[in-house]
Every structure is written in C-alpha cells, then in structure tokens.
Design an enzyme around this catalytic site. Structure first.
Site, PDB file in Angstrom:
ATOM      1  CG  HIS A 134      33.865  35.178  31.249  1.00  0.00           C
ATOM      2  ND1 HIS A 134      34.369  34.538  32.374  1.00  0.00           N
ATOM      3  CD2 HIS A 134      34.950  35.679  30.596  1.00  0.00           C
ATOM      4  CE1 HIS A 134      35.691  34.659  32.388  1.00  0.00           C
ATOM      5  NE2 HIS A 134      36.067  35.346  31.311  1.00  0.00           N
ATOM      6  CD  GLU A 135      35.491  38.115  27.589  1.00  0.00           C
ATOM      7  OE1 GLU A 135      36.113  39.136  27.970  1.00  0.00           O
ATOM      8  OE2 GLU A 135      36.018  36.986  27.570  1.00  0.00           O
ATOM      9  CG  HIS A 138      36.957  40.051  32.199  1.00  0.00           C
ATOM     10  ND1 HIS A 138      37.763  39.623  33.246  1.00  0.00           N
ATOM     11  CD2 HIS A 138      36.877  39.011  31.329  1.00  0.00           C
ATOM     12  CE1 HIS A 138      38.142  38.378  33.016  1.00  0.00           C
ATOM     13  NE2 HIS A 138      37.623  37.984  31.871  1.00  0.00           N
ATOM     14  CD  GLU A 190      39.905  34.902  32.614  1.00  0.00           C
ATOM     15  OE1 GLU A 190      38.693  34.594  32.474  1.00  0.00           O
ATOM     16  OE2 GLU A 190      40.503  35.597  31.774  1.00  0.00           O
TER      17      GLU A 190
END
Length: 274
Positions: A134-135, A138, A190
C-alpha cells in the site's frame, strides 16, 4: 525549459477549475507532478526528509540485522511489482524502532519506513506485505509529488523544477515532515494505494486480502492504543473502504497463496513481542 513553462501555465489554469471537476484535477495533478518533479528531484527530497527525521524527529532504526534483512526480503517481491509501474525509483527500506507505533509510510524517492509496532501488530506475512505494498502504491502514484504541486505553490515547485533554488528540496522536506504531508493523503489517494497494494501483494505471491484483515483488526482494536490511533488518523478505515477493496480484489481476480505467519513469529520474538 519550454515544457516546464507550459506546465506552469497549465497548472495556473487548472487551479482555477471549479471543485466539481475533481477527477480532471486529479489527473492533471498527476501529469503535472511528473513534469515538475523528476525521479532525481524526488530522490533528493527523500534524502532531505530522511535527514529531517533523523535530526529533528530523532527516529531510531532497528540495529538487529536479522530483523532488517527480514523486512527487506519480505518487501523485495513487492518492490519488483512496483518497479514495473515506476522503474525510475531506487527503493530504500528502513525499519524504525518504535514498538508502540503501528504505522508505515513512504516518502518521495522510494524511501519506505516500517515501524516495529506494525511488525508486532501483524499476524501474517500477507498483512505486513499488504501494508508495505500500500505504501509503495503512494510512491508509484506520485501522491507526495501531487501534494507538493497542489499545496506548496507555483513558485516553489517551479524553482525546484528549474533548479533555480538550491534550498528548495530542503524547504519542501521540512514542510513534508513538519506539516505531516508525507503521512496524510486524500481519500482518492488512499483508495488508489489500496488497489496498488492488493495488486502488488498478489503479484508477489501474498494473499491480497491480508490488507483487508489488517484493516479489520485495527478497526476492532480502535481506541486501545495511541499507536493504532496514529494509523487510523492518517489512514482512515471504514466499512466502505474495506468493501471497495474486497470488490476490487474480486473484480481483478487477484490471488495469492502466502497467508501464513512464516518467519514473522520468530522476528516478533526478537523484538520482544508475544
């Protein structure tokens, strides 16, 4: 030079667009972030952020090589997936020694930070890998760069792009750390990072539902720990977000066989976890 000046003019026009054109603005921000802020410039900003964290925030890194190697090995297949979408990033994995902080974050230049509190809160390697994926999403989505374009103003980002202000990277880094911009993302960002995370986890062989079980666990533990509240404050999690991620995994037929604790219990024991 002409490319950047044209982008400056385009951005000025976009900033005047009404808020009703949200999707158009998001797409424009992505394109302009790529134009204004190169991979090399993001790398420089990431270095400056790391210095800010070490000198002003006094972060402490895990010294046990076995723990650091475990996290880096776990992230390696995730990074390979992310590199397919954004090959210009040179990824760096850092493990911060803070067992009370259930968190992870990524900064420009591919600097990915994992707190030991996140490791201790994870029950399977798929959960830990899912958060790291997930990070990574970003970074691939240029979310921090978009924030710079959107929040720091035309003058700062233009000076950075043109190389006219040698201190611009340090200025941006200080604002990212001091203002929490490196942690706070919009709802659409997100959601996009969730989708990247599920896709990268699956591509790396991890069960993409690991991110969902981690979200559900933190929801159930809400209010029990300041560290958990820190994650929820920067990654607001609700049933709609979980349902959207479940739907995405199903629609894309994402799979992964690794949903076991693996070496995680041994690493948690090294960190003093139970």
């Amino acid at each position: 030079m002409q490319r950047i000046l044209t982008a400056v003019w385009s951005l000025a026009l976009i900033m005047g667009v009404t808020t009703g054109c949200t999707q158009q603005r998001v797409q424009a921000e992505k394109a302009l972030a790529k134009t204004f802020i190169t991979d090399e410039q993001e790398e420089e900003i990431g270095k400056q952020v790391k210095q800010e964290l070490e000198q002003k925030e006094k972060v402490k890194y895990v010294q046990d090589p076995a723990v650091v190697e475990y996290v880096r090995n776990l992230s390696a297949p995730i990074i390979r997936q992310a590199t397919k979408d954004r090959p210009g990033v040179k990824w760096k994995i850092n493990v911060i020694d803070d067992p009370k902080m259930v968190n992870a974050f990524a900064t420009p230049g591919g600097y990915l930070y994992v707190y030991t509190g996140l490791i201790l809160a994870s029950d399977t390697e798929a959960e830990l890998a899912g958060v790291m994926a997930h990070e990574a999403g970003h970074v691939v989505g240029r979310h921090s760069a978009r924030a710079m374009v959107n929040q720091m103003g035309l003058q700062t980002v233009t000076q950075l792009a043109l190389g006219q202000n040698p201190g611009a990277a340090a200025q941006v880094a200080a604002q990212l750390v001091g203002g929490g911009a490196m942690l706070a993302h919009s709802r659409s960002e997100e959601s996009e990072a969730d989708e990247y995370g599920a896709r990268y986890s699956s591509g790396a062989g991890y069960d993409p539902r690991g991110l969902i079980t981690f979200f559900e666990k933190l929801q159930a533990m809400q209010g029990q720990s300041p560290g958990i509240m820190k994650w929820l404050s920067t990654h607001p999690t609700n049933q709609d977000r979980i349902a959207d991620l479940q739907r995405y995994i199903s629609q894309k037929n994402l799979r992964g066989t690794n949903n076991s604790p693996g070496q995680l219990p041994a690493i948690k024991q090294k960190l003093g976890g139970r």
